[in-house]
Design an enzyme around this catalytic site. Structure first.
Site, short mmCIF file in Angstrom:
data_model
loop_
_atom_site.label_atom_id
_atom_site.label_comp_id
_atom_site.label_asym_id
_atom_site.label_seq_id
_atom_site.Cartn_x
_atom_site.Cartn_y
_atom_site.Cartn_z
N ILE A 1 14.65 -8.74 -44.35
CA ILE A 1 14.52 -9.79 -43.33
C ILE A 1 13.86 -11.02 -43.94
O ILE A 1 14.38 -12.12 -43.91
CB ILE A 1 13.71 -9.28 -42.14
CG1 ILE A 1 14.49 -8.19 -41.40
CG2 ILE A 1 13.36 -10.43 -41.18
CD1 ILE A 1 13.70 -7.49 -40.32
N ASP B 1 9.09 -8.90 -36.65
CA ASP B 1 8.01 -8.04 -37.19
C ASP B 1 8.08 -6.75 -36.39
O ASP B 1 7.93 -6.76 -35.17
CB ASP B 1 6.66 -8.77 -36.99
CG ASP B 1 5.46 -7.84 -37.04
OD1 ASP B 1 4.38 -8.22 -36.52
OD2 ASP B 1 5.59 -6.72 -37.58
N GLN C 1 6.73 -1.94 -42.71
CA GLN C 1 7.22 -3.32 -42.60
C GLN C 1 6.16 -4.29 -42.10
O GLN C 1 5.94 -5.34 -42.71
CB GLN C 1 8.45 -3.34 -41.67
CG GLN C 1 9.28 -4.59 -41.75
CD GLN C 1 9.12 -5.52 -40.56
OE1 GLN C 1 8.25 -5.32 -39.70
NE2 GLN C 1 9.95 -6.54 -40.51
N GLU C 2 5.47 -3.96 -41.02
CA GLU C 2 4.51 -4.95 -40.48
C GLU C 2 3.33 -5.18 -41.42
O GLU C 2 2.93 -6.32 -41.66
CB GLU C 2 3.97 -4.49 -39.12
CG GLU C 2 2.99 -5.51 -38.54
CD GLU C 2 2.58 -5.25 -37.11
OE1 GLU C 2 2.18 -4.11 -36.77
OE2 GLU C 2 2.66 -6.19 -36.32
N GLU C 3 2.78 -4.11 -41.96
CA GLU C 3 1.63 -4.28 -42.84
C GLU C 3 2.00 -5.09 -44.08
O GLU C 3 1.24 -5.94 -44.54
CB GLU C 3 1.06 -2.91 -43.25
CG GLU C 3 0.36 -2.16 -42.13
CD GLU C 3 1.31 -1.29 -41.32
OE1 GLU C 3 2.53 -1.28 -41.59
OE2 GLU C 3 0.82 -0.63 -40.39
N GLY D 1 11.69 -0.08 -34.97
CA GLY D 1 11.33 1.15 -34.26
C GLY D 1 11.97 2.39 -34.82
O GLY D 1 11.85 3.48 -34.25
N GLY E 1 11.52 3.74 -38.04
CA GLY E 1 10.83 4.36 -39.19
C GLY E 1 9.69 5.21 -38.66
O GLY E 1 9.91 6.27 -38.05
N1 APR Z 1 13.53 -5.87 -43.86
C1 APR Z 1 14.45 -5.12 -43.20
N2 APR Z 1 14.26 -3.81 -42.87
C2 APR Z 1 13.11 -3.24 -43.24
C3 APR Z 1 12.10 -3.95 -43.93
C4 APR Z 1 12.35 -5.33 -44.23
N3 APR Z 1 11.44 -6.07 -44.88
N4 APR Z 1 11.07 -3.11 -44.15
C5 APR Z 1 11.41 -1.92 -43.65
N5 APR Z 1 12.64 -1.98 -43.10
C6 APR Z 1 13.37 -0.89 -42.43
C7 APR Z 1 13.13 0.46 -43.10
O1 APR Z 1 14.36 1.18 -43.11
C8 APR Z 1 12.14 1.13 -42.16
O2 APR Z 1 12.27 2.54 -42.15
O3 APR Z 1 12.85 -0.80 -41.10
C9 APR Z 1 12.54 0.56 -40.80
C10 APR Z 1 11.44 0.63 -39.77
O4 APR Z 1 10.26 0.11 -40.36
P1 APR Z 1 8.82 0.56 -39.78
O5 APR Z 1 7.82 -0.34 -40.38
O6 APR Z 1 8.63 2.02 -39.90
O7 APR Z 1 8.94 0.15 -38.22
P2 APR Z 1 8.68 1.00 -36.90
O8 APR Z 1 9.39 2.28 -36.93
O9 APR Z 1 8.92 0.04 -35.80
O10 APR Z 1 7.11 1.34 -36.96
C11 APR Z 1 6.19 0.38 -36.50
O11 APR Z 1 4.61 0.89 -38.20
O12 APR Z 1 4.04 -0.81 -39.65
C12 APR Z 1 3.62 -0.07 -38.57
O13 APR Z 1 2.18 -1.52 -37.34
C13 APR Z 1 3.47 -0.97 -37.37
O14 APR Z 1 2.58 0.72 -35.94
C14 APR Z 1 3.75 -0.01 -36.24
C15 APR Z 1 4.81 0.90 -36.80
#
Ligand code: APR
Length: 568
Positions: free
Chosen positions: A333, A344, A361-363, A475, A477
């Site tokens: 992204i 995010d 991803q967020e961190e 959502g 991961g």
């Molecule tokens: N660009 C596109 N896709 C990405 C990227 C990126 N930079 N980084 C990761 N991904 C994909 C990966 O396949 C990942 O498994 O997005 C998927 C979901 O990412 P997660 O961060 O696990 O998101 P989520 O499942 O929504 O979990 C959110 O994790 O980071 C913490 O603070 C956040 O508590 C929250 C939780």
């Protein structure tokens, strides 16, 4: 309301310039992403599979055809719901960034600042150890001054000052990660001993730079804060030295239990390779912002949006058809969507585990753009109908890997343009998905509708010049979501918001192909958002009835459309 903990808390057809025709490949000259995206470049390929594939994906767009942000802002303004922490008339006249005057507010609707006279501690003084109330900022000044006045200081000096400012945590807070970090970085890269004094000086300058009280962005209230990158750096330097009062406990009855933590203490303990890489990104940020030649001179806006009940769509009866879509399994992204609204994958406690051990991803986004961390100071837990939009944050670093393989890969030169308000053209949308302990939980229309409303809250534009949206497996991961279901939900929300979508599947070829094909079918058949909602109702019913269904969502949708078409 989603509950969360610190590390992994809970949980178009745009009327653009050219007339939109889904059956026509929107071809742009340059920005084709790799081969795995919907090419739609109109090249004719020899018959057979290639041609079939071409047909199946012909509706997708190229990334270059998605709409970037070109908002005409006019002069910087403030309002009852938009607090600006710099002097607006001087900025509009000369672009100079001077702190807006104001009085300190020790109040439940404002950030309690470290230098507030109301921030006091009781210490025992004199032979009789008389308990005496002392302004905590005096203690902070004395201790940080002792650091700032030295040319070089060690981690032991930093630890001592942090504990002097937070004596009640003397036996609780650990600094092993900070010690190991400074010890393990090679000499030629090791500028920390001279950086710590500069960070102390930056923290001490807070009262000079931030004079107007910072409002809290509270749950249920749409509001925004605009402040300078220098003001952010002072606030973050104070977070590094853990000077923010009342922010060190998230017990259920604590004053700020509904806010993320802001003091950096958890970053300094529990040594791991992850902590090392996180600290490299954080220290690089401070190295840039404490250097007169490189410290950034722009503004950043943090906007909390709360969707009113009346704005929630009646999804079942939505007549919109799908908006533009670009799908690719390559890139990410943040690397491939400058000018778009970048999603995010947030926690409801914004920033998630960025100050702990979280590293997805967020961190990673917050470590590459550390100014985002300051949102934790004033952003209360996001409710189901809320999101946070940040405009202007700067990317200071670059990285490789993800999770345990994350590695800081050095400085990043941010060459984005700035808008009329002096903000870099980076738009970040924080929306928190639901965290499903068990995959099956998500196949309920209550949950599906919550995710639709959450995505729509972020995707909904407030004008014709809003950029299209860059997203991915939101959502799917840590939060255990079904990638196909979340992709369809985001497609529906973007269609309702009449904004295009760039979907990065993050190396998931199968999802990319499946999305391209189903999108083409949905566009060709003119399937509406309301029809998709009803199909999701059926799918969830099947999932609930059969347990784990033998058919994935995209196949289910395709079969149902073909079946209803054959009955015509
Ligand atoms: N660009 C596109 N896709 C990405 C990227 C990126 N930079 N980084 C990761 N991904 C994909 C990966 O396949 C990942 O498994 O997005 C998927 C979901 O990412 P997660 O961060 O696990 O998101 P989520 O499942 O929504 O979990 C959110 O994790 O980071 C913490 O603070 C956040 O508590 C929250 C939780």
């Amino acid at each position: 309301m989603a509950e969360g903990n610190e590390d992994y808390p809970q949980g178009s057809s745009r009327e653009g310039d050219e007339p939109y025709r889904a059956d026509k490949c929107l071809v742009s000259s340059s920005q084709a992403i790799s081969s795995s995206s919907c090419t739609g470049d109109g090249r004719s390929t020899p018959g057979g599979e290639g041609e079939q594939r071409e047909q199946d994906t012909a509706s997708c767009s190229l990334l270059g055809n998605l709409k970037q942000c070109h908002k005409k802002l006019g002069q910087l303004t403030f309002s009852r719901t938009h607090t600006v922490l710099i002097n607006v008339p001087i900025f509009n006249a000369s672009k100079q960034l001077l702190p807006e005057e104001g009085r300190n507010m020790w109040h439940s609707s404002f950030v309690k600042m470290p230098f507030s006279p109301a921030s006091v501690v009781t210490i025992k003084t004199g032979l009789k150890k008389q308990p005496t109330q002392v302004c905590r900022w005096e203690i902070i000044i004395k201790n940080l001054d002792s650091l700032a006045s030295k040319k070089e200081i060690g981690v032991e000096d930093v630890e001592k000052v942090i504990i002097k400012c937070n004596p009640q945590y003397k036996d609780e807070w650990m600094f092993d990660a900070l010690y190991s970090f400074v010890k393990c970085i090679p000499k030629e890269e090791n500028y920390f001993h001279t950086l710590f004094p500069k960070m102390a000086a930056l923290a001490l300058s807070l009262p000079l730079h931030v004079k107007k009280a910072i409002p809290l962005l509270q749950t249920g209230h749409s509001a925004a804060i605009t402040l300078s990158q220098v003001q952010i750096s002072c606030l973050l330097a104070n977070a590094f030295f853990c000077t923010f009062p009342h922010r060190n406990t998230s017990r259920p009855n604590a004053e700020y239990h509904n806010y993320p933590t802001i003091n950096f203490n958890r970053l300094f303990g529990n040594w791991s390779e992850r902590k090392k890489e996180k600290l490299r990104a954080i220290m690089h940020y401070f190295n840039v912002v404490t250097d007169e030649n490189t410290k950034p001179q722009g503004l950043v806006t943090f906007e909390r949006r709360c969707l009113r009940e009346s704005e929630l769509p009646s999804w079942r009866s939505c007549e919109e058809t799908l908006s533009r879509l670009h799908v690719t399994s390559k890139g990410s992204i943040e690397a491939n969507s400058a000018g778009l609204l970048q999603v995010d994958f947030a926690s409801c406690l914004i920033g998630g585990g960025v100050l702990g051990s979280g590293l997805v991803q967020e961190e990673i986004l917050f470590l590459m753009n550390p100014e985002l961390i300051v949102s934790r100071l004033f952003t209360e837990r996001l409710a189901d109908n809320e999101c946070l939009i940040v405009t202007g944050s700067q990317q200071f670093s670059q990285y490789t890997g993800f999770g345990g393989s994350f590695e800081w890969m050095g400085p990043h030169e941010d060459n984005l343009e700035r808008d009329e308000w002096g903000r870099l053209q980076r738009h970040i949308l924080a929306i928190d998905a639901l965290h499903f302990k068990h995959t099956k939980e998500q196949y309920s229309m209550l949950k599906v509708t919550r995710e639709l409303n959450k995505a729509f809250c972020g995707f909904k534009g407030y004008g014709d010049d809003e950029p299209d949206i860059a997203t991915g497996k939101w959502g799917c991961g840590v939060y255990n979501g079904d990638p196909q279901l979340k992709a369809v939900i985001q497609l529906m929300a973007a269609a309702k918001a009449r904004r295009g979508l760039a979907f990065f599947t993050f190396d998931d070829e199968e999802l990319a192909n499946g999305l391209q094909q189903i999108y083409h079918l949905l566009v060709k058949e003119g399937i509406t958002v309301g029809k998709l909602y009803r199909l999701l109702e059926d799918y969830c019913a099947v999932q609930q009835a059969l347990g784990v269904s033998h058919e994935n969502l995209l196949d289910f949708i395709r079969d149902n459309i073909r079946c209803s078409r054959s009955q015509l």
